[in-house]
Design a protein around this motif. Structure first.
Motif, PDB file in Angstrom:
ATOM      1  N   ILE A 193    -121.359 -41.465 -36.567  1.00  0.00           N
ATOM      2  CA  ILE A 193    -122.591 -41.802 -36.541  1.00  0.00           C
ATOM      3  C   ILE A 193    -124.116 -41.059 -36.443  1.00  0.00           C
ATOM      4  O   ILE A 193    -124.615 -42.031 -37.227  1.00  0.00           O
ATOM      5  CB  ILE A 193    -122.315 -42.953 -35.497  1.00  0.00           C
ATOM      6  N   ASP A 194    -124.071 -40.241 -35.880  1.00  0.00           N
ATOM      7  CA  ASP A 194    -124.386 -39.191 -35.712  1.00  0.00           C
ATOM      8  C   ASP A 194    -125.120 -38.247 -36.899  1.00  0.00           C
ATOM      9  O   ASP A 194    -126.436 -38.444 -37.075  1.00  0.00           O
ATOM     10  CB  ASP A 194    -124.206 -38.340 -34.336  1.00  0.00           C
ATOM     11  N   HIS A 195    -124.262 -38.398 -37.440  1.00  0.00           N
ATOM     12  CA  HIS A 195    -124.078 -37.429 -38.979  1.00  0.00           C
ATOM     13  C   HIS A 195    -124.908 -38.709 -39.619  1.00  0.00           C
ATOM     14  O   HIS A 195    -125.882 -38.106 -40.352  1.00  0.00           O
ATOM     15  CB  HIS A 195    -122.921 -37.171 -39.642  1.00  0.00           C
ATOM     16  N   ASN A 196    -124.499 -39.498 -40.280  1.00  0.00           N
ATOM     17  CA  ASN A 196    -125.105 -40.966 -40.457  1.00  0.00           C
ATOM     18  C   ASN A 196    -126.649 -40.743 -40.590  1.00  0.00           C
ATOM     19  O   ASN A 196    -127.453 -40.835 -41.523  1.00  0.00           O
ATOM     20  CB  ASN A 196    -124.589 -42.229 -40.591  1.00  0.00           C
ATOM     21  N   LEU A 197    -126.544 -40.833 -38.942  1.00  0.00           N
ATOM     22  CA  LEU A 197    -128.545 -41.167 -38.712  1.00  0.00           C
ATOM     23  C   LEU A 197    -129.163 -39.234 -39.020  1.00  0.00           C
ATOM     24  O   LEU A 197    -130.442 -40.316 -38.888  1.00  0.00           O
ATOM     25  CB  LEU A 197    -128.434 -41.377 -37.455  1.00  0.00           C
ATOM     26  N   ASP A 198    -128.765 -38.490 -38.979  1.00  0.00           N
ATOM     27  CA  ASP A 198    -129.302 -37.721 -38.985  1.00  0.00           C
ATOM     28  C   ASP A 198    -129.809 -37.347 -40.726  1.00  0.00           C
ATOM     29  O   ASP A 198    -130.512 -37.388 -40.831  1.00  0.00           O
ATOM     30  CB  ASP A 198    -128.427 -36.563 -39.278  1.00  0.00           C
ATOM     31  N   ARG A 199    -128.590 -37.488 -41.450  1.00  0.00           N
ATOM     32  CA  ARG A 199    -129.130 -37.784 -42.786  1.00  0.00           C
ATOM     33  C   ARG A 199    -129.973 -38.949 -43.595  1.00  0.00           C
ATOM     34  O   ARG A 199    -131.047 -38.638 -44.092  1.00  0.00           O
ATOM     35  CB  ARG A 199    -127.657 -38.410 -43.487  1.00  0.00           C
ATOM     36  N   LEU A 200    -130.307 -40.074 -42.523  1.00  0.00           N
ATOM     37  CA  LEU A 200    -130.761 -41.241 -42.744  1.00  0.00           C
ATOM     38  C   LEU A 200    -132.756 -40.806 -42.464  1.00  0.00           C
ATOM     39  O   LEU A 200    -133.797 -41.330 -42.584  1.00  0.00           O
ATOM     40  CB  LEU A 200    -130.174 -42.241 -41.972  1.00  0.00           C
ATOM     41  N   ARG A 211    -117.308 -48.595 -32.160  1.00  0.00           N
ATOM     42  CA  ARG A 211    -116.626 -48.017 -31.910  1.00  0.00           C
ATOM     43  C   ARG A 211    -117.087 -46.475 -30.884  1.00  0.00           C
ATOM     44  O   ARG A 211    -115.776 -46.143 -30.726  1.00  0.00           O
ATOM     45  CB  ARG A 211    -115.913 -47.073 -33.606  1.00  0.00           C
ATOM     46  N   VAL A 212    -118.143 -46.532 -30.730  1.00  0.00           N
ATOM     47  CA  VAL A 212    -118.426 -45.163 -29.473  1.00  0.00           C
ATOM     48  C   VAL A 212    -118.034 -46.287 -27.731  1.00  0.00           C
ATOM     49  O   VAL A 212    -117.961 -47.197 -27.520  1.00  0.00           O
ATOM     50  CB  VAL A 212    -119.680 -45.328 -29.221  1.00  0.00           C
ATOM     51  N   GLN A 213    -116.615 -45.306 -26.831  1.00  0.00           N
ATOM     52  CA  GLN A 213    -116.297 -46.197 -26.392  1.00  0.00           C
ATOM     53  C   GLN A 213    -117.014 -46.058 -24.718  1.00  0.00           C
ATOM     54  O   GLN A 213    -116.576 -46.710 -23.736  1.00  0.00           O
ATOM     55  CB  GLN A 213    -115.250 -45.529 -26.418  1.00  0.00           C
ATOM     56  N   ASP A 214    -117.551 -44.903 -25.036  1.00  0.00           N
ATOM     57  CA  ASP A 214    -118.607 -45.100 -23.999  1.00  0.00           C
ATOM     58  C   ASP A 214    -119.845 -45.278 -23.432  1.00  0.00           C
ATOM     59  O   ASP A 214    -120.633 -45.355 -24.803  1.00  0.00           O
ATOM     60  CB  ASP A 214    -119.391 -43.450 -23.402  1.00  0.00           C
ATOM     61  N   ASP A 215    -120.163 -46.500 -22.264  1.00  0.00           N
ATOM     62  CA  ASP A 215    -120.812 -47.330 -22.551  1.00  0.00           C
ATOM     63  C   ASP A 215    -121.994 -46.936 -22.164  1.00  0.00           C
ATOM     64  O   ASP A 215    -123.624 -46.979 -23.518  1.00  0.00           O
ATOM     65  CB  ASP A 215    -120.730 -48.153 -21.532  1.00  0.00           C
ATOM     66  N   ALA A 216    -122.264 -45.524 -21.833  1.00  0.00           N
ATOM     67  CA  ALA A 216    -123.673 -44.963 -22.087  1.00  0.00           C
ATOM     68  C   ALA A 216    -123.878 -44.166 -23.121  1.00  0.00           C
ATOM     69  O   ALA A 216    -125.274 -44.538 -23.160  1.00  0.00           O
ATOM     70  CB  ALA A 216    -124.021 -43.874 -20.624  1.00  0.00           C
ATOM     71  N   ILE A 217    -122.998 -43.905 -23.939  1.00  0.00           N
ATOM     72  CA  ILE A 217    -123.436 -42.967 -24.881  1.00  0.00           C
ATOM     73  C   ILE A 217    -124.086 -44.284 -26.184  1.00  0.00           C
ATOM     74  O   ILE A 217    -124.319 -44.078 -26.709  1.00  0.00           O
ATOM     75  CB  ILE A 217    -122.578 -42.092 -25.318  1.00  0.00           C
ATOM     76  N   ARG A 218    -122.458 -45.816 -26.506  1.00  0.00           N
ATOM     77  CA  ARG A 218    -122.761 -46.444 -26.880  1.00  0.00           C
ATOM     78  C   ARG A 218    -124.815 -46.477 -26.856  1.00  0.00           C
ATOM     79  O   ARG A 218    -125.228 -47.479 -27.641  1.00  0.00           O
ATOM     80  CB  ARG A 218    -122.137 -47.169 -26.758  1.00  0.00           C
TER      81      ARG A 218
END
Length: 389
Positions: free
Chosen positions: A19-26, A82-89
């Motif tokens: 997800i982080d990589h996808n957002l970086d590209r956008l 799909r990101v399991q950690d609540d804070a990071i999600r």
């Protein structure tokens, strides 16, 4: 080069890194400041002055280089569940909304109220406390005009100064000249470049100010962000502008570059942003700053332009409130290191701590040297900063 530790992290947090990589590209496509600065500023300035401030300027802006609707769709197609950690999600959910609002800003530049309301979603509007702080600063009499405030240095001389200043930092300084800028110098985060306004002059104090502001903070956080495992540190957290500009002006203060004149400039920016809420058009804001507050017409035009570009741009109201927040943090003896990890915000410091705890954030490589010693000698500035509400 990807280290073994980074490989392990990417294996443990595969969905997050995807997800982080996808957002970086956008996000690489949506640097707002490359779109919101008018292409015909100087001509419109001359026409505005020739009309004796009676005809609003008609600005032209760069054309979009992306499909805004497609970009929105791609942002919201990310599988955050799909990101399991609540804070990071939650962090990445906020990030996607922030970037989407930025796209809405860019696609409505030049469309008056449509852009203004989108700008409000990203940058907010001045609070009554902000306005009171601005008026508090402006009630002080102007300081004497020393020789170091005279604008005598060319853009080429400014470039040489910045290149020499940057030698104390362990990263390259790429410098380019531009004519389509509201500021005299600014950093392009996407290209890691310091842009210098071609058709202007600089004072000695201004060079010191810009060096500590643009290189000491904006480029420091740019290069620190690039060294983090997650690209979001480089691309920007929500509400990062207030923190980043607060750090940058605080860097001016610590280096001894901040002056009452500069502090007043930030106060004028707050009042110009506040005038947008009150429905002022360009000439109305200019009248407020030039005729009521008696700022010279060139500086008043620059302040008004920054507030009205695009259709109403409230970003400038954040410099003063950001400085107040960072100065308070300094007085409390708290470290600035976490805030230099990239384009981050004090509002997300808990999330940053979570990322540190999980090994998803690294200690900073580049620090701000001005933060090491307070070189300010102006007691008036200390009194003002200590008494901001």
């Amino acid at each position: 080069m990807i280290t073994e530790q980074q490989t392990d992290l990417q294996g443990a947090y595969t969905e997050l890194f995807d997800i982080d990589h996808n957002l970086d590209r956008l996000v690489k496509k949506i640097e707002l400041l490359s779109y919101v600065n008018p292409l015909n500023t100087e001509k419109q300035k001359q026409l505005f002055f020739a009309s004796k401030y009676s005809k609003n300027p008609e600005f032209r802006y760069p054309k979009l280089k992306f499909d805004a609707y497609k970009l929105h769709r791609l942002f919201f197609s990310q599988r955050l569940e799909r990101v399991q950690d609540d804070a990071i999600r939650q962090l990445y959910q906020d990030i996607i909304y922030y970037y989407s609002n930025m796209v809405q800003c860019i696609e409505t530049i030049g469309e008056g109220k449509r852009f203004y309301y989108n700008s409000l979603r990203v940058y907010g509007s001045p609070t009554e406390k902000d306005v009171q702080n601005a008026r508090f600063i402006l009630h002080y009499a102007d300081a004497p005009h020393p020789p170091e405030m005279d604008k005598i240095f060319s853009p080429e001389e400014a470039k040489s100064y910045f290149l020499d200043f940057s030698k104390q930092y362990d990263f390259p300084l790429n410098v380019k000249f531009s004519t389509h800028m509201a500021a005299d110098a600014m950093v392009s985060n996407v290209s890691q470049t310091l842009l210098i306004k071609k058709n202007t002059k600089f004072s000695k104090n201004q060079l010191l100010t810009l060096a500590n502001h643009e290189i000491g903070v904006h480029l420091v956080t740019t290069f620190n962000g690039m060294l983090q495992p997650l690209k979001v540190f480089s691309n920007g957290f929500p509400k990062n502008v207030e923190t980043q500009e607060g750090l940058a002006v605080f860097s001016e203060y610590m280096s001894g570059a901040l002056t009452l004149k500069r502090l007043k400039e930030l106060a004028y920016r707050v009042l110009a942003s506040d005038s947008l809420i009150k429905g002022y058009d360009f000439k109305g804001t200019f009248d407020l700053i030039h005729n009521q507050y008696k700022l010279n017409r060139n500086d008043a035009f620059a302040i008004t332009l920054r507030a009205h570009r695009g259709g109403g741009f409230t970003k400038d109201r954040l410099y003063l409130s950001g400085l107040r927040t960072i100065y308070k943090r300094y007085r409390e003896g708290r470290s600035m290191d976490h805030l230099l990890t990239g384009k981050v915000s004090v509002d997300y410091e808990d999330a940053i701590n979570t990322l540190y705890d999980k090994g998803l954030a690294l200690r900073i490589t580049h620090n701000n040297h001005a933060f090491e010693e307070n070189r300010n000698t102006d007691k008036t500035l200390d009194f003002i900063l200590n008494n901001l509400k």
